[in-house]
Design a protein around this motif. Structure first.
Motif, PDB file in Angstrom:
ATOM      1  N   TRP A  70       0.836  -1.196   0.000  1.00 28.02           N
ATOM      2  CA  TRP A  70       0.000   0.000   0.000  1.00 28.02           C
ATOM      3  C   TRP A  70       0.873   1.249   0.000  1.00 28.02           C
ATOM      4  O   TRP A  70       1.783   1.380   0.817  1.00 28.02           O
ATOM      5  CB  TRP A  70      -0.898   0.040   1.230  1.00 28.02           C
ATOM      6  N   VAL A  71       0.584   2.157  -0.896  1.00 29.74           N
ATOM      7  CA  VAL A  71       1.151   3.505  -0.867  1.00 29.74           C
ATOM      8  C   VAL A  71       0.016   4.441  -0.452  1.00 29.74           C
ATOM      9  O   VAL A  71      -1.044   4.465  -1.095  1.00 29.74           O
ATOM     10  CB  VAL A  71       1.721   3.914  -2.239  1.00 29.74           C
ATOM     11  N   SER A  72       0.225   5.189   0.629  1.00 28.63           N
ATOM     12  CA  SER A  72      -0.855   6.009   1.172  1.00 28.63           C
ATOM     13  C   SER A  72      -0.342   7.369   1.635  1.00 28.63           C
ATOM     14  O   SER A  72       0.871   7.594   1.722  1.00 28.63           O
ATOM     15  CB  SER A  72      -1.527   5.278   2.344  1.00 28.63           C
ATOM     16  N   ASN A  88      -7.556  11.186   0.718  1.00 28.88           N
ATOM     17  CA  ASN A  88      -7.995   9.789   0.532  1.00 28.88           C
ATOM     18  C   ASN A  88      -7.059   9.001  -0.377  1.00 28.88           C
ATOM     19  O   ASN A  88      -7.504   8.252  -1.248  1.00 28.88           O
ATOM     20  CB  ASN A  88      -9.425   9.743  -0.027  1.00 28.88           C
ATOM     21  N   SER A  89      -5.772   9.180  -0.193  1.00 26.92           N
ATOM     22  CA  SER A  89      -4.816   8.524  -1.095  1.00 26.92           C
ATOM     23  C   SER A  89      -4.384   7.171  -0.539  1.00 26.92           C
ATOM     24  O   SER A  89      -3.506   7.073   0.310  1.00 26.92           O
ATOM     25  CB  SER A  89      -3.602   9.427  -1.339  1.00 26.92           C
ATOM     26  N   PHE A  90      -5.031   6.134  -1.039  1.00 29.59           N
ATOM     27  CA  PHE A  90      -4.667   4.754  -0.734  1.00 29.59           C
ATOM     28  C   PHE A  90      -4.572   4.011  -2.059  1.00 29.59           C
ATOM     29  O   PHE A  90      -5.582   3.809  -2.738  1.00 29.59           O
ATOM     30  CB  PHE A  90      -5.705   4.083   0.168  1.00 29.59           C
ATOM     31  N   PHE A  91      -3.360   3.626  -2.432  1.00 29.55           N
ATOM     32  CA  PHE A  91      -3.119   2.974  -3.709  1.00 29.55           C
ATOM     33  C   PHE A  91      -2.454   1.620  -3.474  1.00 29.55           C
ATOM     34  O   PHE A  91      -1.493   1.529  -2.707  1.00 29.55           O
ATOM     35  CB  PHE A  91      -2.202   3.829  -4.588  1.00 29.55           C
ATOM     36  N   LEU A  92      -2.942   0.594  -4.149  1.00 30.60           N
ATOM     37  CA  LEU A  92      -2.349  -0.735  -4.049  1.00 30.60           C
ATOM     38  C   LEU A  92      -1.437  -0.955  -5.248  1.00 30.60           C
ATOM     39  O   LEU A  92      -1.896  -1.122  -6.377  1.00 30.60           O
ATOM     40  CB  LEU A  92      -3.434  -1.807  -3.987  1.00 30.60           C
ATOM     41  N   VAL A 133       4.012   3.647   3.593  1.00 28.32           N
ATOM     42  CA  VAL A 133       3.813   2.258   3.185  1.00 28.32           C
ATOM     43  C   VAL A 133       2.946   1.611   4.256  1.00 28.32           C
ATOM     44  O   VAL A 133       3.369   1.455   5.397  1.00 28.32           O
ATOM     45  CB  VAL A 133       5.150   1.507   3.032  1.00 28.32           C
ATOM     46  N   GLY A 134       1.719   1.268   3.882  1.00 29.17           N
ATOM     47  CA  GLY A 134       0.796   0.694   4.848  1.00 29.17           C
ATOM     48  C   GLY A 134      -0.491   1.484   4.930  1.00 29.17           C
ATOM     49  O   GLY A 134      -0.785   2.326   4.075  1.00 29.17           O
ATOM     50  N   VAL A 135      -1.253   1.240   5.964  1.00 24.55           N
ATOM     51  CA  VAL A 135      -2.549   1.858   6.179  1.00 24.55           C
ATOM     52  C   VAL A 135      -2.556   2.461   7.579  1.00 24.55           C
ATOM     53  O   VAL A 135      -2.201   1.782   8.551  1.00 24.55           O
ATOM     54  CB  VAL A 135      -3.690   0.823   6.031  1.00 24.55           C
ATOM     55  N   ASP A 136      -2.938   3.731   7.686  1.00 19.75           N
ATOM     56  CA  ASP A 136      -2.891   4.416   8.978  1.00 19.75           C
ATOM     57  C   ASP A 136      -3.826   3.758   9.989  1.00 19.75           C
ATOM     58  O   ASP A 136      -4.746   3.021   9.631  1.00 19.75           O
ATOM     59  CB  ASP A 136      -3.260   5.884   8.811  1.00 19.75           C
ATOM     60  N   ASN A 142     -10.420   0.214  11.809  1.00 20.94           N
ATOM     61  CA  ASN A 142     -11.851   0.234  11.476  1.00 20.94           C
ATOM     62  C   ASN A 142     -11.992   0.006   9.976  1.00 20.94           C
ATOM     63  O   ASN A 142     -12.009   0.954   9.188  1.00 20.94           O
ATOM     64  CB  ASN A 142     -12.483   1.561  11.884  1.00 20.94           C
ATOM     65  N   MET A 143     -12.116  -1.245   9.588  1.00 19.38           N
ATOM     66  CA  MET A 143     -12.105  -1.580   8.174  1.00 19.38           C
ATOM     67  C   MET A 143     -13.411  -1.230   7.461  1.00 19.38           C
ATOM     68  O   MET A 143     -13.527  -1.418   6.255  1.00 19.38           O
ATOM     69  CB  MET A 143     -11.761  -3.055   7.995  1.00 19.38           C
ATOM     70  N   SER A 144     -14.388  -0.702   8.197  1.00 16.77           N
ATOM     71  CA  SER A 144     -15.606  -0.231   7.540  1.00 16.77           C
ATOM     72  C   SER A 144     -15.363   1.099   6.827  1.00 16.77           C
ATOM     73  O   SER A 144     -16.151   1.507   5.975  1.00 16.77           O
ATOM     74  CB  SER A 144     -16.738  -0.082   8.556  1.00 16.77           C
ATOM     75  N   ILE A 145     -14.264   1.790   7.180  1.00 15.81           N
ATOM     76  CA  ILE A 145     -13.898   3.038   6.506  1.00 15.81           C
ATOM     77  C   ILE A 145     -13.036   2.670   5.302  1.00 15.81           C
ATOM     78  O   ILE A 145     -11.864   2.335   5.461  1.00 15.81           O
ATOM     79  CB  ILE A 145     -13.121   3.987   7.445  1.00 15.81           C
ATOM     80  N   GLN A 146     -13.611   2.718   4.133  1.00 16.75           N
ATOM     81  CA  GLN A 146     -12.904   2.248   2.943  1.00 16.75           C
ATOM     82  C   GLN A 146     -12.688   3.388   1.961  1.00 16.75           C
ATOM     83  O   GLN A 146     -13.345   3.491   0.931  1.00 16.75           O
ATOM     84  CB  GLN A 146     -13.651   1.081   2.308  1.00 16.75           C
ATOM     85  N   ASP A 147     -11.756   4.263   2.285  1.00 17.19           N
ATOM     86  CA  ASP A 147     -11.402   5.368   1.408  1.00 17.19           C
ATOM     87  C   ASP A 147     -10.441   4.889   0.324  1.00 17.19           C
ATOM     88  O   ASP A 147      -9.778   3.859   0.455  1.00 17.19           O
ATOM     89  CB  ASP A 147     -10.747   6.495   2.215  1.00 17.19           C
ATOM     90  N   GLY A 148     -10.343   5.679  -0.728  1.00 14.48           N
ATOM     91  CA  GLY A 148      -9.405   5.341  -1.793  1.00 14.48           C
ATOM     92  C   GLY A 148      -9.659   3.954  -2.339  1.00 14.48           C
ATOM     93  O   GLY A 148     -10.790   3.593  -2.658  1.00 14.48           O
ATOM     94  N   GLU A 149      -8.615   3.142  -2.415  1.00 14.58           N
ATOM     95  CA  GLU A 149      -8.713   1.795  -2.960  1.00 14.58           C
ATOM     96  C   GLU A 149      -8.806   0.717  -1.878  1.00 14.58           C
ATOM     97  O   GLU A 149      -8.703  -0.477  -2.178  1.00 14.58           O
ATOM     98  CB  GLU A 149      -7.515   1.520  -3.869  1.00 14.58           C
ATOM     99  N   LEU A 150      -9.018   1.125  -0.642  1.00 11.92           N
ATOM    100  CA  LEU A 150      -9.124   0.150   0.433  1.00 11.92           C
ATOM    101  C   LEU A 150     -10.328  -0.764   0.217  1.00 11.92           C
ATOM    102  O   LEU A 150     -11.414  -0.302  -0.114  1.00 11.92           O
ATOM    103  CB  LEU A 150      -9.247   0.857   1.786  1.00 11.92           C
ATOM    104  N   SER A 151     -10.121  -2.048   0.417  1.00  9.40           N
ATOM    105  CA  SER A 151     -11.179  -3.027   0.222  1.00  9.40           C
ATOM    106  C   SER A 151     -10.805  -4.318   0.924  1.00  9.40           C
ATOM    107  O   SER A 151      -9.626  -4.625   1.082  1.00  9.40           O
ATOM    108  CB  SER A 151     -11.408  -3.294  -1.268  1.00  9.40           C
TER     109      SER A 151
END
Length: 263
Positions: A70-72, A88-92, A133-136, A142-151
């Motif tokens: 992850w690049v965030s 909302n910058s989350f890129f895989l 590198v990673g997810v804050d 709280n994986m219900s918050i799915q900004d950017g490309e989070l899934s």
């Protein structure tokens, strides 16, 4: 004469209105924005990275079937020390074979993605790139918050008792082909303590302006991901090996990414 005066006043009012439309709310000229692309060119030393291709690292022959991270929280810092943060910058970023997700109920297809496009960036000369590198922790906890490309459907989550519990920050998998019987390897990072921020000072300015395409090319050295790590002794790196996971996270921060070129 009266009609001439009215026409003249209307003319100047139109000019004034048009001028104001090019200004922001404070009466200052509106900022002009542009776009740029950042590429993450994967390498193993000087060789181009490719799946299912033999590479020698520390005297061992490895073939990889997955490189993902992850690049965030992407930021650009200008020569005026002004920071532009991409929301909302989350890129895989990834090069992977297909992945079975949710006990095989869903298949994430084989992918290769080495570039991200940044839009609506204020025009200027940028001298530093910052990303993580990673997810804050807010999103990771709280994986219900799915900004950017989070899934939860991309195979980059940890699962405990059938529940998705947190994100995998990076994943490098494959096999050590040197032994008579190949040994599977998996090098992963995760957990909030291993969220790392990378700061790269550019050797020359990245100039962004309207109507001009610019590009920042980075090298991503896969060999540096496992720098100072003995994959023969520890072929599986995960939360069960916290010290090694932290070392991998530090490698991403300090040695994996370098500037290749600026266009």
């Amino acid at each position: 004469m009266k009609n001439f005066r009215n026409i003249t006043l209307a003319f100047f009012a139109l000019i004034s209105l048009n001028s104001c439309s090019n200004d922001d709310a404070d009466g200052q000229p509106a900022a002009v924005s542009g776009t740029t692309q950042i590429t993450f060119d994967s390498k193993v030393g000087a060789a181009d990275f490719a799946l299912n291709t033999p590479f020698t690292i520390s005297g061992q022959s490895y073939q990889f079937d997955r490189l993902r991270y992850w690049v965030s929280d992407v930021k650009l810092v200008s020569d005026k020390n002004e920071t532009y943060a991409l929301s909302n910058s989350f890129f895989l970023l990834e090069e992977t074979t297909e992945i079975k997700v949710q006990d095989g109920k869903y298949t994430y297809p084989a992918q290769k993605r080495e570039a991200i496009d940044l839009k609506d960036i204020p025009s200027g000369s940028y001298t530093k790139l910052i990303f993580s590198v990673g997810v804050d922790a807010i999103h990771n906890d709280n994986m219900s918050i799915q900004d950017g490309e989070l899934s939860q459907l991309n195979g980059m989550t940890n699962i405990s008792w059938m529940w998705h519990t947190s994100y995998i920050f990076s994943s490098l998998t494959g096999k050590n082909m040197t032994p008579a019987t190949p040994v599977a390897i998996a090098v992963e990072t995760g957990l909030n303590t291993n969220y790392r921020t990378v700061e790269i000072t550019l050797p020359s300015a990245l100039v962004i302006s309207a109507g001009k395409s610019s590009k920042l090319n980075l090298n991503v050295d896969v060999e540096k991901i496992v720098k100072d790590i003995d994959l023969v002794a520890s072929p599986k790196i995960s939360a069960k090996t916290p010290e090694l996971m932290t070392k991998v996270a530090d490698n991403y921060k300090n040695t994996v990414f370098t500037v290749k070129s600026i266009e």
